[in-house]
Design a protein around this motif. Structure first.
Motif, PDB file in Angstrom:
ATOM      1  N   LEU A 116     -30.988 -45.955 -83.229  1.00 50.96           N
ATOM      2  CA  LEU A 116     -31.822 -45.732 -82.057  1.00 50.96           C
ATOM      3  C   LEU A 116     -33.092 -44.997 -82.474  1.00 50.96           C
ATOM      4  O   LEU A 116     -33.132 -44.334 -83.513  1.00 50.96           O
ATOM      5  N   ILE A 117     -34.136 -45.111 -81.642  1.00 47.98           N
ATOM      6  CA  ILE A 117     -35.447 -44.575 -81.983  1.00 47.98           C
ATOM      7  C   ILE A 117     -35.626 -43.167 -81.432  1.00 47.98           C
ATOM      8  O   ILE A 117     -35.415 -42.910 -80.241  1.00 47.98           O
ATOM      9  N   GLY A 118     -36.050 -42.278 -82.307  1.00 47.86           N
ATOM     10  CA  GLY A 118     -36.409 -40.931 -81.906  1.00 47.86           C
ATOM     11  C   GLY A 118     -37.891 -40.679 -82.127  1.00 47.86           C
ATOM     12  O   GLY A 118     -38.597 -41.480 -82.749  1.00 47.86           O
ATOM     13  N   LEU A 119     -38.356 -39.553 -81.612  1.00 44.11           N
ATOM     14  CA  LEU A 119     -39.752 -39.153 -81.758  1.00 44.11           C
ATOM     15  C   LEU A 119     -39.819 -37.716 -82.270  1.00 44.11           C
ATOM     16  O   LEU A 119     -39.137 -36.839 -81.757  1.00 44.11           O
ATOM     17  N   ARG A 134     -33.524 -34.005 -78.543  1.00 46.82           N
ATOM     18  CA  ARG A 134     -32.325 -34.273 -79.332  1.00 46.82           C
ATOM     19  C   ARG A 134     -31.693 -35.610 -78.981  1.00 46.82           C
ATOM     20  O   ARG A 134     -30.688 -36.005 -79.595  1.00 46.82           O
ATOM     21  N   VAL A 135     -32.253 -36.300 -78.007  1.00 47.31           N
ATOM     22  CA  VAL A 135     -31.772 -37.629 -77.632  1.00 47.31           C
ATOM     23  C   VAL A 135     -32.864 -38.650 -77.964  1.00 47.31           C
ATOM     24  O   VAL A 135     -34.040 -38.301 -78.066  1.00 47.31           O
ATOM     25  N   PRO A 136     -32.489 -39.904 -78.139  1.00 44.48           N
ATOM     26  CA  PRO A 136     -33.492 -40.908 -78.497  1.00 44.48           C
ATOM     27  C   PRO A 136     -34.428 -41.219 -77.343  1.00 44.48           C
ATOM     28  O   PRO A 136     -34.064 -41.075 -76.170  1.00 44.48           O
ATOM     29  N   ILE A 137     -35.653 -41.659 -77.672  1.00 41.81           N
ATOM     30  CA  ILE A 137     -36.560 -42.107 -76.616  1.00 41.81           C
ATOM     31  C   ILE A 137     -36.262 -43.555 -76.232  1.00 41.81           C
ATOM     32  O   ILE A 137     -36.673 -44.006 -75.166  1.00 41.81           O
ATOM     33  N   LEU A 138     -35.555 -44.277 -77.081  1.00 40.84           N
ATOM     34  CA  LEU A 138     -34.997 -45.582 -76.734  1.00 40.84           C
ATOM     35  C   LEU A 138     -33.484 -45.464 -76.794  1.00 40.84           C
ATOM     36  O   LEU A 138     -32.866 -45.575 -77.855  1.00 40.84           O
ATOM     37  N   GLU A 139     -32.890 -45.214 -75.643  1.00 40.48           N
ATOM     38  CA  GLU A 139     -31.447 -45.057 -75.541  1.00 40.48           C
ATOM     39  C   GLU A 139     -30.795 -46.433 -75.428  1.00 40.48           C
ATOM     40  O   GLU A 139     -31.446 -47.441 -75.146  1.00 40.48           O
ATOM     41  N   ARG A 140     -29.493 -46.494 -75.649  1.00 39.02           N
ATOM     42  CA  ARG A 140     -28.752 -47.749 -75.519  1.00 39.02           C
ATOM     43  C   ARG A 140     -28.867 -48.302 -74.100  1.00 39.02           C
ATOM     44  O   ARG A 140     -28.948 -47.557 -73.123  1.00 39.02           O
ATOM     45  N   SER A 141     -28.893 -49.633 -74.016  1.00 36.64           N
ATOM     46  CA  SER A 141     -28.882 -50.292 -72.711  1.00 36.64           C
ATOM     47  C   SER A 141     -27.951 -51.491 -72.783  1.00 36.64           C
ATOM     48  O   SER A 141     -27.457 -51.856 -73.856  1.00 36.64           O
ATOM     49  N   ASP A 142     -27.724 -52.134 -71.653  1.00 35.07           N
ATOM     50  CA  ASP A 142     -26.675 -53.151 -71.571  1.00 35.07           C
ATOM     51  C   ASP A 142     -26.909 -54.320 -72.515  1.00 35.07           C
ATOM     52  O   ASP A 142     -25.968 -54.836 -73.125  1.00 35.07           O
ATOM     53  N   LYS A 143     -28.162 -54.745 -72.675  1.00 37.78           N
ATOM     54  CA  LYS A 143     -28.449 -55.895 -73.540  1.00 37.78           C
ATOM     55  C   LYS A 143     -29.012 -55.482 -74.902  1.00 37.78           C
ATOM     56  O   LYS A 143     -29.340 -56.335 -75.712  1.00 37.78           O
ATOM     57  N   GLU A 144     -29.113 -54.178 -75.101  1.00 43.86           N
ATOM     58  CA  GLU A 144     -29.573 -53.654 -76.384  1.00 43.86           C
ATOM     59  C   GLU A 144     -28.616 -52.528 -76.766  1.00 43.86           C
ATOM     60  O   GLU A 144     -28.963 -51.363 -76.784  1.00 43.86           O
ATOM     61  N   GLY A 191     -46.246 -43.041 -74.400  1.00 48.85           N
ATOM     62  CA  GLY A 191     -45.667 -43.100 -75.730  1.00 48.85           C
ATOM     63  C   GLY A 191     -44.298 -42.459 -75.840  1.00 48.85           C
ATOM     64  O   GLY A 191     -43.707 -42.414 -76.926  1.00 48.85           O
ATOM     65  N   ILE A 192     -43.777 -41.989 -74.722  1.00 52.07           N
ATOM     66  CA  ILE A 192     -42.490 -41.293 -74.715  1.00 52.07           C
ATOM     67  C   ILE A 192     -41.471 -42.002 -73.835  1.00 52.07           C
ATOM     68  O   ILE A 192     -40.309 -42.184 -74.222  1.00 52.07           O
ATOM     69  N   ASN A 193     -41.892 -42.411 -72.649  1.00 48.83           N
ATOM     70  CA  ASN A 193     -40.990 -43.059 -71.702  1.00 48.83           C
ATOM     71  C   ASN A 193     -41.208 -44.576 -71.749  1.00 48.83           C
ATOM     72  O   ASN A 193     -42.293 -45.068 -71.455  1.00 48.83           O
ATOM     73  N   TRP A 194     -40.132 -45.286 -72.116  1.00 46.61           N
ATOM     74  CA  TRP A 194     -40.182 -46.732 -72.271  1.00 46.61           C
ATOM     75  C   TRP A 194     -39.083 -47.373 -71.409  1.00 46.61           C
ATOM     76  O   TRP A 194     -38.195 -46.683 -70.913  1.00 46.61           O
ATOM     77  N   GLY A 195     -39.135 -48.666 -71.262  1.00 45.97           N
ATOM     78  CA  GLY A 195     -38.153 -49.349 -70.427  1.00 45.97           C
ATOM     79  C   GLY A 195     -36.794 -49.488 -71.086  1.00 45.97           C
ATOM     80  O   GLY A 195     -36.626 -49.242 -72.280  1.00 45.97           O
ATOM     81  N   LYS A 196     -35.815 -49.911 -70.288  1.00 40.95           N
ATOM     82  CA  LYS A 196     -34.450 -50.066 -70.772  1.00 40.95           C
ATOM     83  C   LYS A 196     -34.214 -51.392 -71.484  1.00 40.95           C
ATOM     84  O   LYS A 196     -33.238 -51.550 -72.220  1.00 40.95           O
ATOM     85  N   GLU A 197     -35.094 -52.361 -71.246  1.00 43.16           N
ATOM     86  CA  GLU A 197     -34.900 -53.667 -71.867  1.00 43.16           C
ATOM     87  C   GLU A 197     -36.252 -54.280 -72.186  1.00 43.16           C
ATOM     88  O   GLU A 197     -37.122 -54.373 -71.322  1.00 43.16           O
ATOM     89  N   GLY A 198     -36.429 -54.676 -73.426  1.00 39.37           N
ATOM     90  CA  GLY A 198     -37.683 -55.260 -73.848  1.00 39.37           C
ATOM     91  C   GLY A 198     -37.714 -56.766 -73.710  1.00 39.37           C
ATOM     92  O   GLY A 198     -36.686 -57.423 -73.582  1.00 39.37           O
ATOM     93  N   ARG A 199     -38.917 -57.288 -73.741  1.00 40.87           N
ATOM     94  CA  ARG A 199     -39.115 -58.734 -73.715  1.00 40.87           C
ATOM     95  C   ARG A 199     -39.000 -59.286 -75.129  1.00 40.87           C
ATOM     96  O   ARG A 199     -39.581 -58.748 -76.073  1.00 40.87           O
TER      97      ARG A 199
END
Length: 304
Positions: A116-119, A134-144, A191-199
């Protein structure tokens, strides 16, 4: 395009416990017109990575001027998403700070690991970094589900754009469990808050491929150009190349990447994880060779 290989730049010499081997995922930035800093992950004897750097001369990137004596980013606390390794992946200057996007490694039980991606942020020009959280900026999601990793981030017209790797399945390759994934895209306002699922912006194109690694994107004269790593069953990693007019829809032009494995030596079996750095002396491509950076990182220069 044609890349002229200059040679191997650096591999860990085993003299420091935290940097016993490798020089994994070269991630370059200019400290000034004459100095390139290349962040890499050095591995200890347990194969746990920590972020350090190698400074090289812009006029001759084979000339190593300094190697970090201690990690600029260490592993996370026990139980966190990056407690078993940190790997640099993308760096961007913004608001007099350096934003380092990195891969956090955490071991699994029924699957081998999670990525997972951290900053982390530096306020001393990249000599040290502090975690944004201490948590990733891209957390786990249902399709990722297992990997949301290998992000390349850039600012484009006041918009933050990210190309990254994600997937939710595993395969067995050579009796080893490996994830399968494609390249995806997200946007952010800060640059910090991103969506739960990418295209999905680049997908596997044949039965020979099962994943991509480390995209690196530049924009020239309105055209987006991407270098990325193609993970294959028969050849391991090779570098690929694609172009886009909008950064979303890509046309693969892998035959034009202009660089491949050598006949022998440190990059004769694998070539991967490319990172471009433009300088007054030319455009350099830093990359890893055999066994995912175990033989270190090298450099090539773009020919006119």
């Amino acid at each position: 395009m044609i890349w002229q290989k200059l040679g191997l730049v650096y591999v860990a010499n085993g003299k420091q416990d935290w940097a016993f081997s490798h020089a994994f995922i070269p991630t370059a930035m200019m400290l000034n017109d004459e100095l390139i800093r290349v962040y890499v992950a050095f591995l200890d004897q347990s194969k746990v990575g920590r972020v350090g750097f190698v400074d090289v001369a812009a006029s001759n990137p084979l000339q190593v001027l300094r190697v970090s004596e201690k990690p600029v980013l260490d592993i996370g606390e026990p139980g966190t998403f990056d407690d078993n390794g940190v790997t640099p992946i993308s760096i961007i200057k913004y608001a007099n700070k350096l934003y380092l996007y990195y891969v956090g490694w955490q071991l699994g039980v029924k699957v081998r690991y999670f990525l997972l991606i951290g900053l982390a942020v530096s306020e001393d020009n990249g000599n040290s970094f502090k975690r944004y959280s201490r948590v990733p900026i891209l957390e786990r999601s249902d399709k990722e589900l297992f990997v949301r990793t290998a992000a390349h981030v850039q600012r484009d017209h006041n918009k933050w754009r990210m190309w990254y790797v994600a997937g939710d399945k595993w395969l067995h390759v050579d009796d080893k469990q490996v994830p399968t994934y494609n390249l995806r895209y997200l946007e952010s306002n800060d640059g910090i808050n991103w969506g739960k699922e990418g295209r999905i912006c680049l997908d596997i194109a044949s039965n020979e491929e099962y994943g991509f690694g480390r995209p690196f994107v530049i924009k020239e004269s309105g055209l987006y150009k991407m270098w990325y790593s193609i993970r294959t069953f028969s050849k391991g990693y090779r570098l690929g190349y694609a172009e886009s007019t909008d950064g979303l829809n890509w046309i693969r032009k892998d035959e034009g990447v202009g660089i491949d494995v050598s006949e022998d030596g440190w990059d004769s079996q694998m070539i991967c994880f490319g990172c471009l750095q433009k300088t007054r002396y030319g455009t350099y491509l830093f990359y890893n060779g055999n066994n995912y950076g175990e033989t270190g990182f090298g450099v090539a220069v773009l020919q006119d």
